[in-house]
Scaffold this motif. Structure first.
Motif, PDB file in Angstrom:
ATOM      1  N   GLN A  84       0.849  -1.184   0.000  1.00  0.00           N
ATOM      2  CA  GLN A  84       0.000   0.000   0.000  1.00  0.00           C
ATOM      3  C   GLN A  84       0.888   1.239   0.000  1.00  0.00           C
ATOM      4  N   ASN A  85       0.529   2.223  -0.837  1.00  0.00           N
ATOM      5  CA  ASN A  85       1.298   3.459  -0.807  1.00  0.00           C
ATOM      6  C   ASN A  85       0.540   4.543  -0.041  1.00  0.00           C
ATOM      7  N   ARG A  86       1.162   5.679   0.124  1.00  0.00           N
ATOM      8  CA  ARG A  86       0.575   6.736   0.937  1.00  0.00           C
ATOM      9  C   ARG A  86      -0.644   7.370   0.296  1.00  0.00           C
ATOM     10  N   ALA A  87      -0.888   7.079  -0.965  1.00  0.00           N
ATOM     11  CA  ALA A  87      -2.120   7.545  -1.615  1.00  0.00           C
ATOM     12  C   ALA A  87      -3.263   6.571  -1.371  1.00  0.00           C
ATOM     13  N   GLY A  88      -2.969   5.478  -0.690  1.00  0.00           N
ATOM     14  CA  GLY A  88      -3.986   4.482  -0.388  1.00  0.00           C
ATOM     15  C   GLY A  88      -4.155   3.419  -1.450  1.00  0.00           C
ATOM     16  N   VAL A  89      -3.316   3.467  -2.479  1.00  0.00           N
ATOM     17  CA  VAL A  89      -3.391   2.441  -3.525  1.00  0.00           C
ATOM     18  C   VAL A  89      -2.835   1.139  -2.975  1.00  0.00           C
ATOM     19  N   THR A  90      -3.574   0.062  -3.178  1.00  0.00           N
ATOM     20  CA  THR A  90      -3.141  -1.231  -2.659  1.00  0.00           C
ATOM     21  C   THR A  90      -2.953  -2.236  -3.799  1.00  0.00           C
ATOM     22  N   ALA A  91      -2.165  -3.239  -3.521  1.00  0.00           N
ATOM     23  CA  ALA A  91      -1.959  -4.342  -4.450  1.00  0.00           C
ATOM     24  C   ALA A  91      -1.932  -5.632  -3.643  1.00  0.00           C
ATOM     25  N   TYR A  92      -2.542  -6.650  -4.183  1.00  0.00           N
ATOM     26  CA  TYR A  92      -2.577  -7.961  -3.528  1.00  0.00           C
ATOM     27  C   TYR A  92      -2.218  -9.039  -4.539  1.00  0.00           C
ATOM     28  N   ALA A  93      -1.581 -10.091  -4.045  1.00  0.00           N
ATOM     29  CA  ALA A  93      -1.422 -11.282  -4.864  1.00  0.00           C
ATOM     30  C   ALA A  93      -2.798 -11.905  -5.062  1.00  0.00           C
ATOM     31  N   ASP A  94      -3.030 -12.466  -6.226  1.00  0.00           N
ATOM     32  CA  ASP A  94      -4.329 -13.084  -6.501  1.00  0.00           C
ATOM     33  C   ASP A  94      -4.662 -14.167  -5.479  1.00  0.00           C
ATOM     34  N   SER A  95      -3.645 -14.857  -5.017  1.00  0.00           N
ATOM     35  CA  SER A  95      -3.861 -15.986  -4.109  1.00  0.00           C
ATOM     36  C   SER A  95      -4.349 -15.566  -2.726  1.00  0.00           C
ATOM     37  N   VAL A  96      -4.226 -14.281  -2.385  1.00  0.00           N
ATOM     38  CA  VAL A  96      -4.637 -13.845  -1.042  1.00  0.00           C
ATOM     39  C   VAL A  96      -5.819 -12.879  -1.074  1.00  0.00           C
ATOM     40  N   LYS A  97      -6.260 -12.470  -2.244  1.00  0.00           N
ATOM     41  CA  LYS A  97      -7.372 -11.526  -2.347  1.00  0.00           C
ATOM     42  C   LYS A  97      -8.607 -12.097  -1.651  1.00  0.00           C
ATOM     43  N   GLY A  98      -9.242 -11.249  -0.855  1.00  0.00           N
ATOM     44  CA  GLY A  98     -10.424 -11.675  -0.123  1.00  0.00           C
ATOM     45  C   GLY A  98     -10.125 -12.342   1.205  1.00  0.00           C
ATOM     46  N   ARG A  99      -8.866 -12.678   1.445  1.00  0.00           N
ATOM     47  CA  ARG A  99      -8.481 -13.322   2.710  1.00  0.00           C
ATOM     48  C   ARG A  99      -7.551 -12.445   3.536  1.00  0.00           C
ATOM     49  N   PHE A 100      -6.672 -11.716   2.879  1.00  0.00           N
ATOM     50  CA  PHE A 100      -5.698 -10.882   3.567  1.00  0.00           C
ATOM     51  C   PHE A 100      -6.071  -9.414   3.380  1.00  0.00           C
ATOM     52  N   THR A 101      -5.772  -8.612   4.398  1.00  0.00           N
ATOM     53  CA  THR A 101      -6.014  -7.172   4.317  1.00  0.00           C
ATOM     54  C   THR A 101      -4.801  -6.423   4.845  1.00  0.00           C
ATOM     55  N   ILE A 102      -4.309  -5.500   4.045  1.00  0.00           N
ATOM     56  CA  ILE A 102      -3.179  -4.672   4.478  1.00  0.00           C
ATOM     57  C   ILE A 102      -3.715  -3.343   4.983  1.00  0.00           C
ATOM     58  N   SER A 103      -3.060  -2.825   6.011  1.00  0.00           N
ATOM     59  CA  SER A 103      -3.450  -1.521   6.539  1.00  0.00           C
ATOM     60  C   SER A 103      -2.216  -0.793   7.050  1.00  0.00           C
TER      61      SER A 103
END
Length: 122
Positions: A51-70
Motif C-alpha cells: 500500500q502506498n501513501r495515496a492508499g493504492v493497494t496491491a494484492y497477490a491473486d492468491s490472497v485476495k479476499g483473505r488478507f487485508t493490508i493496513s
C-alpha cells in the motif's frame, strides 16, 4: 535509511487467522510504499500485499479476499491481517518499504525486514 521490525508470526491451524505488524523507523520519504512479501521453501519470493501513501493497494491473486493490508501513517506501521489461512500460505513473511509509489515495483523494495515465519498446519 529505514529499519523495519516485524512481529506476529507463528503456527496456526488451517482456516485460522494471524496478524503481522511492522514498525518502520528512519527516513519517512523512504516509506511511501510499504508491504509484505513472502518466500516459501523452494519457491521465489513473491509480493503478498502493498500500500502506498495515496492508499493504492496491491494484492497477490492468491490472497485476495483473505488478507487485508493496513497502515497507520502517524506511527509509520503496516499490518497484514490474514484470515482463512491455508497450508500454502506457509512461508517467511518480510516487511518491506520503498521510496517509490509503485505498489508492484519490479525487483522488490529498497528495505527489508528480517522476516517472520508463518506456518499453517494441523
Amino acid at each position: 535509511q529505514v529499519q523495519l521490525a516485524e512481529s506476529g508470526g507463528g503456527l496456526v491451524q488451517p482456516g485460522g487467522s494471524l496478524r503481522l505488524s511492522c514498525a518502520a523507523s528512519g527516513t519517512i520519504s523512504s516509506t511511501n510504499t510499504m508491504g509484505w512479501y513472502r518466500q516459501a521453501p523452494g519457491k521465489q519470493r513473491e509480493l503478498v500485499a502493498s500500500q502506498n501513501r495515496a492508499g493504492v493497494t496491491a494484492y497477490a491473486d492468491s490472497v485476495k479476499g483473505r488478507f487485508t493490508i493496513s497502515r497507520d501513517y502517524a506511527k509509520n506501521t503496516v499490518s497484514l491481517q490474514m484470515n482463512s489461512l491455508k497450508p500454502e500460505d506457509t512461508a517467511v513473511y518480510y516487511c518491506t518499504a520503498d521510496s517509490s509509489w509503485d505498489t508492484r515495483k519490479s525487483g522488490g523494495s529498497d528495505y527489508w525486514g528480517q522476516g517472520t515465519q508463518v506456518t499453517v498446519a494441523s
